[in-house]
Design a protein around this motif. Structure first.
Motif, PDB file in Angstrom:
ATOM      1  N   LEU A   1       0.837  -1.209   0.000  1.00 57.50           N
ATOM      2  CA  LEU A   1       0.000   0.000   0.000  1.00 57.50           C
ATOM      3  C   LEU A   1       0.869   1.254   0.000  1.00 57.50           C
ATOM      4  O   LEU A   1       0.610   2.217  -0.726  1.00 57.50           O
ATOM      5  CB  LEU A   1      -0.924  -0.015   1.222  1.00 57.50           C
ATOM      6  CG  LEU A   1      -2.114  -0.966   1.148  1.00 57.50           C
ATOM      7  CD1 LEU A   1      -2.711  -1.177   2.527  1.00 57.50           C
ATOM      8  CD2 LEU A   1      -3.172  -0.444   0.186  1.00 57.50           C
ATOM      9  N   GLN A   2       1.902   1.237   0.805  1.00 60.84           N
ATOM     10  CA  GLN A   2       2.817   2.379   0.863  1.00 60.84           C
ATOM     11  C   GLN A   2       3.556   2.566  -0.462  1.00 60.84           C
ATOM     12  O   GLN A   2       3.917   3.678  -0.827  1.00 60.84           O
ATOM     13  CB  GLN A   2       3.809   2.197   2.006  1.00 60.84           C
ATOM     14  CG  GLN A   2       3.165   2.296   3.383  1.00 60.84           C
ATOM     15  CD  GLN A   2       4.109   1.921   4.512  1.00 60.84           C
ATOM     16  OE1 GLN A   2       5.109   1.212   4.296  1.00 60.84           O
ATOM     17  NE2 GLN A   2       3.805   2.361   5.726  1.00 60.84           N
TER      18      GLN A   2
ATOM     19  N   ASP B   1      -2.464  -0.562  -6.552  1.00 61.60           N
ATOM     20  CA  ASP B   1      -3.865  -0.250  -6.824  1.00 61.60           C
ATOM     21  C   ASP B   1      -4.800  -1.373  -6.378  1.00 61.60           C
ATOM     22  O   ASP B   1      -5.920  -1.123  -5.959  1.00 61.60           O
ATOM     23  CB  ASP B   1      -4.064  -0.015  -8.324  1.00 61.60           C
ATOM     24  CG  ASP B   1      -3.226   1.150  -8.828  1.00 61.60           C
ATOM     25  OD1 ASP B   1      -3.405   2.265  -8.292  1.00 61.60           O
ATOM     26  OD2 ASP B   1      -2.395   0.944  -9.731  1.00 61.60           O
ATOM     27  N   ILE B   2      -4.325  -2.604  -6.495  1.00 64.14           N
ATOM     28  CA  ILE B   2      -5.083  -3.769  -6.026  1.00 64.14           C
ATOM     29  C   ILE B   2      -4.224  -4.531  -5.030  1.00 64.14           C
ATOM     30  O   ILE B   2      -3.053  -4.831  -5.301  1.00 64.14           O
ATOM     31  CB  ILE B   2      -5.478  -4.706  -7.183  1.00 64.14           C
ATOM     32  CG1 ILE B   2      -6.528  -4.045  -8.076  1.00 64.14           C
ATOM     33  CG2 ILE B   2      -5.994  -6.039  -6.671  1.00 64.14           C
ATOM     34  CD1 ILE B   2      -6.963  -4.897  -9.262  1.00 64.14           C
ATOM     35  N   ILE B   3      -4.797  -4.822  -3.874  1.00 64.03           N
ATOM     36  CA  ILE B   3      -4.168  -5.724  -2.917  1.00 64.03           C
ATOM     37  C   ILE B   3      -4.905  -7.054  -3.038  1.00 64.03           C
ATOM     38  O   ILE B   3      -6.109  -7.145  -2.771  1.00 64.03           O
ATOM     39  CB  ILE B   3      -4.257  -5.201  -1.477  1.00 64.03           C
ATOM     40  CG1 ILE B   3      -3.463  -3.905  -1.324  1.00 64.03           C
ATOM     41  CG2 ILE B   3      -3.763  -6.263  -0.483  1.00 64.03           C
ATOM     42  CD1 ILE B   3      -1.958  -4.063  -1.498  1.00 64.03           C
ATOM     43  N   CYS B   4      -4.191  -8.075  -3.487  1.00 64.43           N
ATOM     44  CA  CYS B   4      -4.788  -9.398  -3.671  1.00 64.43           C
ATOM     45  C   CYS B   4      -4.168 -10.377  -2.686  1.00 64.43           C
ATOM     46  O   CYS B   4      -2.958 -10.627  -2.728  1.00 64.43           O
ATOM     47  CB  CYS B   4      -4.579  -9.893  -5.103  1.00 64.43           C
ATOM     48  SG  CYS B   4      -5.328 -11.505  -5.412  1.00 64.43           S
ATOM     49  N   VAL B   5      -4.983 -10.910  -1.793  1.00 66.82           N
ATOM     50  CA  VAL B   5      -4.502 -11.900  -0.833  1.00 66.82           C
ATOM     51  C   VAL B   5      -4.322 -13.228  -1.568  1.00 66.82           C
ATOM     52  O   VAL B   5      -5.284 -13.819  -2.059  1.00 66.82           O
ATOM     53  CB  VAL B   5      -5.484 -12.071   0.331  1.00 66.82           C
ATOM     54  CG1 VAL B   5      -5.024 -13.207   1.248  1.00 66.82           C
ATOM     55  CG2 VAL B   5      -5.602 -10.774   1.123  1.00 66.82           C
ATOM     56  N   HIS B   6      -3.078 -13.656  -1.673  1.00 68.48           N
ATOM     57  CA  HIS B   6      -2.752 -14.920  -2.335  1.00 68.48           C
ATOM     58  C   HIS B   6      -2.874 -16.026  -1.287  1.00 68.48           C
ATOM     59  O   HIS B   6      -2.141 -16.054  -0.306  1.00 68.48           O
ATOM     60  CB  HIS B   6      -1.333 -14.857  -2.904  1.00 68.48           C
ATOM     61  CG  HIS B   6      -1.036 -15.888  -3.940  1.00 68.48           C
ATOM     62  ND1 HIS B   6      -1.253 -17.231  -3.745  1.00 68.48           N
ATOM     63  CD2 HIS B   6      -0.548 -15.771  -5.209  1.00 68.48           C
ATOM     64  CE1 HIS B   6      -0.892 -17.899  -4.831  1.00 68.48           C
ATOM     65  NE2 HIS B   6      -0.477 -17.029  -5.737  1.00 68.48           N
ATOM     66  N   LEU B   7      -3.808 -16.940  -1.516  1.00 73.94           N
ATOM     67  CA  LEU B   7      -4.112 -17.990  -0.548  1.00 73.94           C
ATOM     68  C   LEU B   7      -3.386 -19.294  -0.838  1.00 73.94           C
ATOM     69  O   LEU B   7      -3.693 -20.322  -0.254  1.00 73.94           O
ATOM     70  CB  LEU B   7      -5.623 -18.228  -0.507  1.00 73.94           C
ATOM     71  CG  LEU B   7      -6.442 -17.009  -0.067  1.00 73.94           C
ATOM     72  CD1 LEU B   7      -7.910 -17.200  -0.399  1.00 73.94           C
ATOM     73  CD2 LEU B   7      -6.254 -16.736   1.424  1.00 73.94           C
ATOM     74  N   GLY B   8      -2.406 -19.242  -1.737  1.00 73.49           N
ATOM     75  CA  GLY B   8      -1.653 -20.435  -2.076  1.00 73.49           C
ATOM     76  C   GLY B   8      -2.113 -21.004  -3.404  1.00 73.49           C
ATOM     77  O   GLY B   8      -3.056 -20.531  -4.027  1.00 73.49           O
ATOM     78  N   LEU B   9      -1.433 -22.061  -3.869  1.00 72.09           N
ATOM     79  CA  LEU B   9      -1.798 -22.688  -5.129  1.00 72.09           C
ATOM     80  C   LEU B   9      -3.214 -23.233  -5.042  1.00 72.09           C
ATOM     81  O   LEU B   9      -3.643 -23.739  -4.006  1.00 72.09           O
ATOM     82  CB  LEU B   9      -0.817 -23.818  -5.467  1.00 72.09           C
ATOM     83  CG  LEU B   9       0.633 -23.377  -5.689  1.00 72.09           C
ATOM     84  CD1 LEU B   9       1.507 -24.580  -5.972  1.00 72.09           C
ATOM     85  CD2 LEU B   9       0.737 -22.374  -6.828  1.00 72.09           C
ATOM     86  N   THR B  10      -3.945 -23.137  -6.140  1.00 70.80           N
ATOM     87  CA  THR B  10      -5.339 -23.543  -6.155  1.00 70.80           C
ATOM     88  C   THR B  10      -5.475 -25.030  -5.853  1.00 70.80           C
ATOM     89  O   THR B  10      -4.794 -25.865  -6.443  1.00 70.80           O
ATOM     90  CB  THR B  10      -5.970 -23.251  -7.529  1.00 70.80           C
ATOM     91  OG1 THR B  10      -5.812 -21.867  -7.809  1.00 70.80           O
ATOM     92  CG2 THR B  10      -7.440 -23.615  -7.537  1.00 70.80           C
ATOM     93  N   THR B  11      -6.367 -25.353  -4.902  1.00 65.99           N
ATOM     94  CA  THR B  11      -6.668 -26.739  -4.573  1.00 65.99           C
ATOM     95  C   THR B  11      -8.072 -27.059  -5.022  1.00 65.99           C
ATOM     96  O   THR B  11      -8.900 -26.181  -5.181  1.00 65.99           O
ATOM     97  CB  THR B  11      -6.550 -26.989  -3.057  1.00 65.99           C
ATOM     98  OG1 THR B  11      -7.463 -26.111  -2.371  1.00 65.99           O
ATOM     99  CG2 THR B  11      -5.141 -26.723  -2.577  1.00 65.99           C
TER     100      THR B  11
ATOM    101  N   VAL C   1      -5.861  -4.026   7.297  1.00 70.64           N
ATOM    102  CA  VAL C   1      -4.759  -3.083   7.129  1.00 70.64           C
ATOM    103  C   VAL C   1      -5.102  -2.058   6.046  1.00 70.64           C
ATOM    104  O   VAL C   1      -4.819  -0.864   6.175  1.00 70.64           O
ATOM    105  CB  VAL C   1      -3.458  -3.835   6.759  1.00 70.64           C
ATOM    106  CG1 VAL C   1      -2.334  -2.848   6.448  1.00 70.64           C
ATOM    107  CG2 VAL C   1      -3.045  -4.765   7.889  1.00 70.64           C
ATOM    108  N   CYS C   2      -5.756  -2.560   4.968  1.00 68.51           N
ATOM    109  CA  CYS C   2      -6.118  -1.655   3.865  1.00 68.51           C
ATOM    110  C   CYS C   2      -7.054  -0.553   4.334  1.00 68.51           C
ATOM    111  O   CYS C   2      -6.972   0.586   3.862  1.00 68.51           O
ATOM    112  CB  CYS C   2      -6.785  -2.449   2.743  1.00 68.51           C
ATOM    113  SG  CYS C   2      -5.742  -3.751   2.036  1.00 68.51           S
TER     114      CYS C   2
END
Length: 403
Positions: free
Chosen positions: A173-174, A178-188, A213-214
């Protein structure tokens, strides 16, 4: 005059104002990108892992020294994506920790070639343990990915930042993401069992914590999720419910579909509809439960669908956010029988039905009703009916023939 970045953000925020969610498609081919665009995707991520998926190789190949990730993306994206994608932006998946490039010069090259922005992928966020420590000791760190987002943002490029925790979200963010995308790991993947639901609940908690936080920053930011257990439209709906998550980015869930029409259909479904195959259970969890009977009905439905799998009261209690003791007391009070005995009765009754329907080995029937150990199945069956499964079938079949 509006910059490319400003136009992209204007379009995305207009969608959010009309209650639409944002959909990004991570791809490695022009075919996927073309039909994802027609299906309603809002932007395309050009990723090296997507290219490897097109080759029938695991997404993890994007992290290995089989090829230079940035060169792979530059090659296929220039040939296949930019010439055909006209209405939505194409974002370059930048391997920022590549020690052979100068970040400022390479990001300028990306911009000069016509890409609308960058994304930090491959990312060190998917690497941990001793290997991660060794990389960071050599200056190959997530901070360099943050620096790439900062440089791109200052150059007026649109930026999509993959993050894995609160501190990374704050740093991105600092840097101007423009987009904060939470990466949850490789797709299961997999069917909707107890573990899948628990994984979704855990993923949702992680996303909420990171996105908090955003909300502390004084500028707008688009919040999205990617990967992990979120692989169906109803999973995405589960993540949206009760949160301020703005959208979803998918890679494997779109890339694995080979036919053009199916790519269009699945992209539209993530924008509009649910997967009816397991919507019922997820929808109940999303909507919540208003009475004791709702809890009992859910458990009975769950058993009738998943009796062939391992089912424990602990798992169900976790799904329903209740204590095991309370759920056990509630079930017995409403049903007049313990959860364990209800499950045993259901499985044995189903086993008897199978005996009459098909001429199968008893060990196979045992596995089909949730008992991989035939000795255990036979012991439980005999305790309940006074006969072994073989004796029971022989005796009852004889009685049926006489009647």
């Amino acid at each position: 005059m509006e910059s490319v970045k400003e136009k992209i953000l204007d379009n995305l925020y207009k969608q959010l104002k009309t209650k639409n969610h944002i959909i990004g498609v991570a791809t490695g081919s022009g075919l996927t990108a073309k039909y994802a665009e027609q299906g309603g995707a809002d932007f395309i991520l050009a990723l090296s892992s997507g290219r490897f998926r097109q080759m029938g190789v695991s997404s993890l190949a994007g992290f290995m020294p089989y090829a230079n990730s940035n060169s792979v993306v530059m090659d296929f994206a220039l040939k296949e994506l930019l010439p055909v994608i006209k209405k939505i932006p194409t974002i370059f998946g930048l391997f920022a920790t590549d020690p052979t490039i100068n970040l400022e010069a390479y990001i300028k090259k990306i911009q000069d070639h016509g890409f609308a922005g960058i994304n930090n992928y491959p990312t060190l966020g998917l690497i941990d343990g001793d290997f991660r420590e060794a990389l960071e000791e050599q200056g190959i760190s997530y901070q360099r990915e943050v620096e790439a987002i900062r440089i791109a943002s200052q150059r007026g490029l649109f930026t999509v930042a993959f993050v894995f925790n609160e501190s990374q979200a704050k740093a991105m963010l600092q840097a101007g993401a423009d987009i904060i995308c939470v990466h949850l790991g490789l797709t299961t993947g997999g069917i909707l069992g107890a573990k899948q639901i628990q994984s979704l609940q855990s993923a949702k908690r992680i996303a909420i914590a990171i996105f908090s936080v955003c909300n502390q920053f004084n500028r707008p930011v688009i919040k999205m999720v990617y990967g992990g257990p979120v692989n169906k439209p109803i999973d995405v709906q589960f993540m949206y419910d009760g949160t301020d998550i703005n959208g979803y980015i998918g890679g494997s869930v779109f890339e694995r579909i080979p036919a053009e029409q199916l790519i269009m259909k699945i992209t539209k479904s993530f924008k509009q509809t649910y997967d009816v195959k397991y919507e019922e259970f997820m929808q109940k969890i999303i909507n919540g439960f208003s009475s004791k009977q709702d809890y009992i009905a859910f458990i009975k439905d769950y058993i009738s669908t998943h009796y062939m799998e391992q089912i424990t009261l602990n798992d169900l209690a976790s799904i329903l956010n209740l204590s095991r003791t309370y759920l056990s007391t509630l079930f017995k009070g409403e049903m007049g029988i313990s959860f364990v005995n209800y499950l045993i009765n259901f499985r044995l009754n189903r086993a008897i039905e199978i005996m009459y329907e098909k001429d199968l080995p008893f060990s196979t029937i045992s596995e089909m009703v949730g008992y991989p150990n035939y000795t255990q199945f036979s012991k439980i069956f005999k305790k309940r009916y006074g006969l072994s499964p073989k004796q029971y079938k022989k005796q009852t079949l004889g009685q049926n023939k006489r009647t």
